[in-house]
Design an enzyme around this catalytic site. Structure first.
Site, PDB file in Angstrom:
ATOM      1  CD  GLN A 282     -13.878   3.757 -13.610  1.00  0.00           C
ATOM      2  OE1 GLN A 282     -13.483   4.603 -12.818  1.00  0.00           O
ATOM      3  NE2 GLN A 282     -13.087   2.802 -14.045  1.00  0.00           N
TER       4      GLN A 282
ATOM      5  CD  GLU B 215      -5.206  -0.725 -14.496  1.00  0.00           C
ATOM      6  OE1 GLU B 215      -5.435  -0.350 -13.337  1.00  0.00           O
ATOM      7  OE2 GLU B 215      -5.188  -1.925 -14.841  1.00  0.00           O
TER       8      GLU B 215
ATOM      9  NE  ARG C 230      -2.894   5.301  -1.767  1.00  0.00           N
ATOM     10  CZ  ARG C 230      -1.949   4.403  -1.702  1.00  0.00           C
ATOM     11  NH1 ARG C 230      -2.265   3.127  -1.706  1.00  0.00           N
ATOM     12  NH2 ARG C 230      -0.703   4.783  -1.632  1.00  0.00           N
ATOM     13  CB  CYS C 231     -10.475   6.432  -5.238  1.00  0.00           C
ATOM     14  SG  CYS C 231      -9.713   7.512  -6.456  1.00  0.00           S
TER      15      CYS C 231
END
Lengths: 793, 309, 162
Positions: free
Chosen positions: A238, A745, A379-380
């Protein structure tokens, strides 16, 4: 600067795509333009990383830790290295001399991170921790060899949840000296507010672990060519420029000797934004071998180690006066960030703190936070990483409403920031302007038919059926701080008049190939389909912060707009020179320049280009030959979008099954470049929220072994589980070219609490307590059973 | 996620297949539809030196009916079963169960033999087989034996089949007094369309002309280590006036002696509570269908109105 | 391990190859024949991104070994796309209704929906959602996909009635 009026309210339910239906002829921005990406993707002619062939490329597979924590005395690769077709098996020992730990450009060199290492080094810290990388002639052979790598592993007790992480002597990362990855203490002077409050409601709201699951996992082909001193990486990413600078620093190479190329990418949702450990290992393997190395993450790996998200909880106290007006809130937020989190520590405490007040007039907020390392997958970033502020706050609004005897809609109406309140600075210092939460609240309530639903709900209860309605109101920050605030664009018209737009974006489902062409086409007076869009190749594309964080419509469209306007000005000057008229009498339309009111007096883009390129000496002084312009947008430091979600459900109290009856979103992302694309982004986010609440749950057992590493157990919603989404649009422009705001989002942020609140509302008459997720059938039935038991005693 | 290497055999006849299995013993695995086996191989949860692919053995694909017995060849696909008029009229419960299996892409390859041999306790076909007392033929080089469905399943993913045995046929019936046409229902609680059941119930009921329950068959699946018959509930219902049966009581009785399983999706308490509810629903729907179908018809009579959810 | 000769028709073309038994049909199509439109989303038969037609029936190509397709006729998304740059009616409907975003799941949907509509020319809304439940999408929330199936079914009905 005075607040702009809200320019329009439009009610749209997802409609049929149309080309050019934007109003005046030639106007593409605002229209449901069909996508330019589609023909190749529909025909199966997209080019994803798994489709990419580099001659001589070798294939990688990882050996991973089978336990959550343990000491690793030895990794014996001798048998594996001797297997047929194996080129090499590398461990951290092999990488040590060449690996230079580095930082992410996007988040900065000062960000705190867990220890950086591509492979395990003397110990393993989560089940799935990559220990060795096998490089062979095929993935089949690499997996055969990976099976016979021998790990001399001594399992040790792991730390798996935040509470244990805080209390235990066991350190996930001994180097850091603590399991606290990050913490915040921002206490307000709220003693008086709480003491004087008519009501103080306290609850602990929990959010479970669920994950991004793009349909395409991670993947790359890294090719170090020692003879040329160049590293080329084709990647499912990305953020190609981020990958480029990171890998350059990691190997001590100058940035311009590294090229990252992205083709079509099958989704990311944040998982492909930052360079991850396996990707580092693949690049290092190529560097050591001087050969192209390819790794395509499979689904088991992606669920096991691709990056997790969302596991956090908060104890929240909210104080109100007698009329339900919020007087203050106290939040203690604890996050489980796993072991090797990215970016930084993986903590989103800052974002949760800043936006916890949301769209309400909340006078004070006391916020404390701890982010805790554990022996689980790190986590990402996952679509709206800080969204727990909305999930927790919106649940609390309903919990408070029920506790003080107010309807949840009425409580929100009593506290929502209204147009006349703007500009408004939140209790956390965030300046609110150009937002419309009250309008979206009313539009969503009207679209869902809130009042008539309440009557329907009552009638259903009398017949033993449990229906519920849930609201979720939020303000969304579009991430434009620091390096995220600027995007670049190059616009080139070739001597034959063909238009090429080159950007540093990394669209992977966001339709930028179409929407950016719409922006440029409107300015140049040509058709979007005539524009070739090049992105994602760091050799030619201007530096960009990657695509994610809901900012494309702000910074990317901004850059496309700027560069198109500059090109327009140049084209008009060339046309004026050739036609010998004033620039003021010219406009661009129909694929060329034309004298206003004299359609015969026109030059096509091809003719303009010829004039610009092929007879430079004939051009006037000061008019540079050629047609190539470059520009960068600069976004305001903060852009805010907002929306309201409303959802109705029926809960089957015999099975715990939740059926969503209707789902409504009232969205204000400013003017829309392509309403079809906007609605699609919202819908995708909504499906991830519904999936997260009702179906998706990443589970570890008591030893830290993951139990949900296939799609048999990690359940994604199908078309059978996601209802029709109905949309309303409110338009409050941002202070940006075109007034566009982001929307990528929002759907994921607003949806979980709408569903949770609807379930809680449905079960409220039973006295069932719902204080978070997951809410699969077992959890819903357990809440019903607990309420029955409490009622019986 | 690539499988480990194996040798591949595609016999054209059952005899060839049995010879291969006798030769390789437990180093060989039968490949039927592959919808359950291939994921296991891809994840390397199991591996075998030899795969014996039965898909070329056309003699194992059939649906036939004679003397009130419906015979289905083990390699008949779920899709073929779903579209078989014989199954729809004679073993309606099996047809209804098929619609709940996975998705149409799975059903195009998945077979009834594969499904029963895989023996997932949450799967529909083993549940229907147990509920209807189906018979299974197992063939090997040593001959053929017949095993009743209830004895066939011994545990989660476990059956009495030896490594060198192949299920060749599954039989439903004989139909006595046309009871197949009386009333049946299958209800399950699955988290999504086509998922394995967290709990399920299959019921077939026969009601005599006086309105008394002549037979009640009630099977629970997704709840224990194998599909279980609710024998106590069945016995209690036998001879009772159908209209007086309380489905909720039947459901509670059905779960009384079952040892419920727990996994990542649901604990034992959930399964018990939901199984009781679904059992009651299945009984209610089957009885409703039986009552509206009228008095018992002769063998091969038309199916009653659909009652399954 | 012994390799086998495979004779199979793919998108109308006869193909002969030598294959290892464990080579899946999906990998054979993608890596040996370079028909990369068929995608791998899970390799355990759930996501449907690898869906192809085998003798007209939609199957998961990750759950079948290439050698099992001996003598069969396989159709991939490339085979459902008209020559000369056009799109099939199903593909057109997906485009018109915004039934794709990243495109990774899309070929699997195109193949599945083509087979579904051939077998169910007049599906109800519920049948459509049920028929789509064997393919996972993470981007669209299924909105445009459901609309695409409805639009394609509608267009086929119109063409039939005309």
């Amino acid at each position: 600067m005075p607040e702009p009026d809200v320019t329009e309210e439009a009610r749209v339910t997802g409609g049929v795509g149309m080309v050019g239906a934007g109003g005046t002829a030639g106007r593409y921005v605002g229209a449901r333009v069909q996508r330019l990406e589609d023909p190749r993707l529909l025909a199966g002619r997209g080019h994803y990383i798994d489709d990419h062939v580099v001659p001589g490329m070798l294939h990688a597979a990882f050996v991973r830790s089978p336990v959550a924590r343990g000491s690793l005395a030895r990794v014996d690769v001798s048998e594996a290295a001797a297997m047929p077709g194996v080129a090499a098996v590398f461990t951290m020992d092999d990488f040590r001399a060449v690996f230079k730990p580095t930082y992410s450009t996007i988040i900065g060199r000062d960000a705190v991170t867990p220890p950086l290492r591509p492979l395990a080094d003397g110990d393993v810290r989560f089940a799935g921790d990559p220990v060795a990388i096998v490089v062979a002639q095929s993935r089949y052979l690499a997996e055969d060899a990976a099976e016979v790598v021998d790990l001399d592993l001594e399992p040790m007790p792991p730390v798996l949840d935040s509470a244990t992480g805080l209390a235990s002597e066991i350190l996930v990362h001994p180097e850091t000296g603590s399991n606290v990855a990050a913490q915040i203490s921002a206490l307000a002077d709220d003693e008086q507010a709480f003491a004087a409050a008519a009501h103080v409601v306290t609850e602990t709201v929990a959010q479970h672990r669920y994950v991004a699951v793009p349909m395409e996992g991670r993947g790359l082909v890294a090719s170090w060519e020692p003879g040329r001193g160049e590293l080329t990486i084709w990647a499912a990413t990305q953020a190609p420029h981020e990958m480029r600078s990171y890998c350059a620093r990691m190997l001590g190479l100058p940035e311009h000797r590294v090229r990252v190329v992205m083709g079509d990418v099958g989704g990311g949702f944040g998982q492909k934004m930052f360079v991850t450990r396996e990707e580092m290992a693949v690049v290092l393997a190529s560097y050591l071998l001087g050969a192209p190395v390819r790794w395509i993450e499979d689904r088991a790996e992606n669920l096991l180690a691709g990056g997790h998200a969302r596991e956090e909880q908060a104890t929240i106290s909210m104080a109100t006066n007698r009329d339900g007006h919020l007087l203050g809130a106290r939040v203690h937020h604890v996050e489980n960030v796993g072991a090797y989190s990215v970016p930084g520590t993986g903590s989103v405490g800052g974002g949760v703190a800043a936006f916890f007040p949301g769209p309400y007039r909340l006078p004070t907020l006391s916020f404390t936070n701890q982010a805790v390392y554990t022996n689980t997958c790190g986590r990402c970033a996952y679509r709206g990483p800080w969204l727990f502020e909305t999930v927790a706050r919106e649940q609390m609004m309903d919990i408070v409403a029920r506790a003080i005897g107010m309807d949840p809609l009425a409580l929100r109406r009593a506290n929502v920031i209204r147009e006349e309140d703007l500009p408004y600075t939140s209790a956390t210092g965030v300046p609110y302007a150009r937002i419309s939460p009250a309008k979206t609240l009313e539009q969503a309530a009207e679209l869902i038919g809130y009042d008539s639903f309440r009557r329907e709900q009552q009638a259903a209860r009398a017949r033993g059926r449990y229906l519920g309605v849930g609201l979720s109101l939020y303000v969304e920050p579009i991430q434009t701080r620091g390096p995220l605030g600027s995007e670049g664009a190059i616009l080139r018209i070739d001597p034959t008049g063909e238009v090429t737009l080159i950007m540093g974006t990394a669209s992977h489902g966001q339709s930028l190939e179409t929407t950016m062409a719409q922006v440029v086409a409107d300015v140049l007076g040509c058709e979007p389909g005539s524009i070739v869009f090049i992105q994602g190749d760091t050799a030619v594309a201007p530096w960009g912060p990657g695509t994610g964080g809901s900012k494309s419509a702000v910074i990317a469209a901004g850059a496309a707009q700027l560069v198109a306007e500059q090109m327009r000005d140049k084209l008009l000057r060339v046309a004026g020179h050739v036609l010998e008229v004033s620039v003021r009498d010219l406009e661009l339309s129909g694929g060329g320049a034309v004298v206003r009111g004299d359609p015969e007096a026109r030059l096509s883009l091809g003719q303009l280009a010829e004039a610009a390129y092929l007879n430079p000496a004939a051009l006037p002084a000061g008019l540079e030959p050629g047609l190539l312009v470059s520009a960068r947008s600069v976004a305001p430091p903060l852009v805010l979008a907002n929306a309201c979600h409303a959802c109705t459900v029926e809960v089957d109290v015999h099975t715990g099954r939740v059926e969503i009856l209707r789902y409504v979103v009232s969205e204000d992302c400013g003017p829309m470049i392509n309403p079809m694309v906007v609605e699609g982004q919202i819908a995708g986010g909504v499906a991830q929220g519904i999936g997260g609440v009702l179906y998706e749950h990443m589970v570890y057992d008591g030893d830290g072994n993951p139990l949900t590493t296939t799609f048999m157990d990690y359940l994604l919603p199908t078309a059978g589980e996601i209802p029709d989404v109905e949309y309303g649009h409110v338009v409050t422009p941002a202070d940006t070219p075109g007034g566009f705001k982001g929307v990528g989002e929002g759907g994921a942020i607003g949806s979980p609490p709408a569903v949770i609140n609807a379930i809680a509302d449905a079960l409220a008459p039973l006295g069932a307590r719902i204080t978070g997720t997951p809410l699969g059938p077992a959890q819903v039935l357990a809440a019903v059973a607990a309420a029955e038991a409490a009622a019986a005693s | 996620m690539k499988p480990a290497p194996f040798e591949y055999h595609a016999p054209q006849t059952l005899e060839e297949a049995l010879t291969l299995l006798a030769e390789f013993g437990d180093e060989a695995k039968v490949l039927a539809g592959g919808q359950s086996l291939v994921p296991v191989l891809a994840l390397r949860l199991s591996r075998f030196e030899h795969l014996v692919d039965l898909n070329r053995i056309t003699a194992l694909r059939y649906v036939g009916a004679a003397d009130g017995v419906t015979r289905i060849g083990a390699m008949t696909t779920q899709a073929a079963i779903a579209s078989s008029p014989d199954v729809r009229t004679r073993v309606r419960l099996l047809a209804d169960a098929t619609a709940r299996i996975g998705h149409f892409q799975i059903r195009n390859r998945g077979t009834i033999g594969g499904s029963v041999c895989h023996a997932d306790p949450a799967a529909e076909y083993p549940a229907v087989a147990v509920t209807l007392d189906a018979e299974l033929d197992l063939a090997s080089v040593r001959g053929t034996r017949t095993v009743g469905a209830t004895e066939f399943f011994t545990g989660p993913l476990m059956t009495v089949a030896e490594p060198d045995e192949v299920v060749t046929e599954i039989r439903f019936g004989p139909v006595v007094s046309g009871w197949h046409a009386q009333g049946s229902a299958i209800v399950e609680m699955a988290r999504r369309h086509g998922d394995f059941a967290l709990a399920g119930a299959a019921c077939a009921v026969e009601v005599d002309p006086a309105g008394r329950v002549r037979s009640l068959r009630l099977g629970l699946f997704g709840v224990a280590s194998v599909p279980v018959r609710a024998r106590a509930a069945e016995r209690a219902a036998h001879g009772a006036v159908a209209a007086d049966l309380d489905p909720v009581a039947v459901g509670r009785a059905a779960v009384a002696d079952v040892s419920f399983a727990a996994d990542v999706h649901a604990d034992a308490g959930y399964r018990e509570r939901v199984a009781a509810h679904l059992a009651g629903q299945a009984v209610r729907q089957a009885l409703a269908e039986a009552r509206s179908a009228g008095p018992a018809a002769a063998a091969g009579g038309a199916a009653g109105p659909g009652g399954a959810v | 391990m012994t390799e086998h000769q495979l004779d199979v028709t793919v998108n109308g073309r006869a193909v002969t190859a030598t294959v290892e038994p464990r080579l899946t049909l999906a990998d054979f199509l993608r890596d040996r024949l370079r028909l990369t439109g068929t995608h791998l989303g899970c390799e355990h038969g759930v996501c449907g991104a690898c869906t192809v037609l085998a003798d007209g029936a939609a199957i998961r190509s990750c759950l079948v070994f290439a050698i099992q397709m001996q003598g069969a006729a396989v159709t991939t998304v490339e085979g459902l796309t008209p020559d000369g740059g056009g799109l099939s009616d199903v593909q057109e409907a997906f485009r018109a209704e915004h039934g794709l975003q990243c495109g990774f799941c899309t070929p699997g949907f195109v193949v599945s929906v083509t087979a579904f509509l051939d077998a169910n020319p007049d599906p109800s809304a519920e049948q459509i959602r049920d028929g789509l439940s064997g393919n996972l999408c993470r981007c669209t929330g299924y909105q445009g996909i459901v609309r695409a199936v409805q639009a394609a079914a509608h267009a086929r009905r119109e063409a039939r009635d005309a």
